[in-house]
Design an enzyme around this catalytic site. Structure first.
Site: not given
Ligand code: ZN
Length: 183
Positions: A49, A54, A98-99, A140-141, A144
């Site tokens: 995701g 991000q 997480c990226l 989670h997404e 952000h």
């Molecule tokens: Zn993340």
């Protein structure tokens, strides 16, 4: 489409509240290109995701790989201006990565049944429920989009580790789904 640079923890854009996308702009080249770039970047970095902040765009757009329906092929889900309603107080604990927080994995407990209202990439209103790990990925997404990282949701930082060490020492203790995956 283009590969975009991923903002990592410490970059202030990850702490901003993202702006909603005006509905009449969803079909615009700008937003469609953004969605394409997000998908390409998510796949390049093996995420499941990705949220627009991000990749340095403070807008309420999330893309995710939806592979939660048993027996069905995975497909892409795009959530624009998503809203989450919690349908239970019960939580499940999963390993999150997480990226934007590369190299780390940690346990987060989140409500395990939610209803999501959002617009898709065509500007159509969608509404669905998600449970278990799918509910965790969405939360989670969507975090952000309000400037939060999964680390903010952790109750016990002893359950955080470098991903390799998490796999060696901590994964066994995670009750369910000890999958350290980037998202
Ligand atoms: Zn993340």
């Amino acid at each position: 489409m283009a590969l975009r640079k991923v903002a990592v923890m410490g970059n202030p854009i990850l702490r901003e509240v993202a702006a909603p996308v005006p509905l009449k702009e969803i079909a615009s080249e700008r937003i469609q290109t953004l969605i394409g770039d997000m998908v390409e970047t998510m796949f390049e970095y093996d995420g499941r995701g990705l949220a627009a902040p991000q990749i340095h765009e403070s807008l309420q757009v999330v893309v995710m790989l939806w592979d939660f329906d048993a027996g069905k092929e995975a497909y892409l889900k795009v959530l624009i201006n998503p809203e989450i309603e919690f349908l239970t107080q019960k939580t499940s604990t999963y390993a999150e990565g997480c990226l934007s927080v590369p190299g780390l994995t940690g346990d987060v407990s989140r409500p395990n049944h939610i209803r999501v209202k959002a617009y898709n990439e065509k500007g159509e209103k969608t509404e669905f429920e998600a449970q278990g790990f799918a509910a965790t990925v969405i939360q989670h997404e969507c975090d952000h989009l309000i400037g939060k990282l999964y680390l903010d949701r952790m109750k016990d930082l002893k359950r955080l580790g470098f991903s390799k060490e998490y796999g060696r020492f901590l994964a066994q203790e995670t009750t369910r789904n000890p999958r350290p995956e980037g998202d």
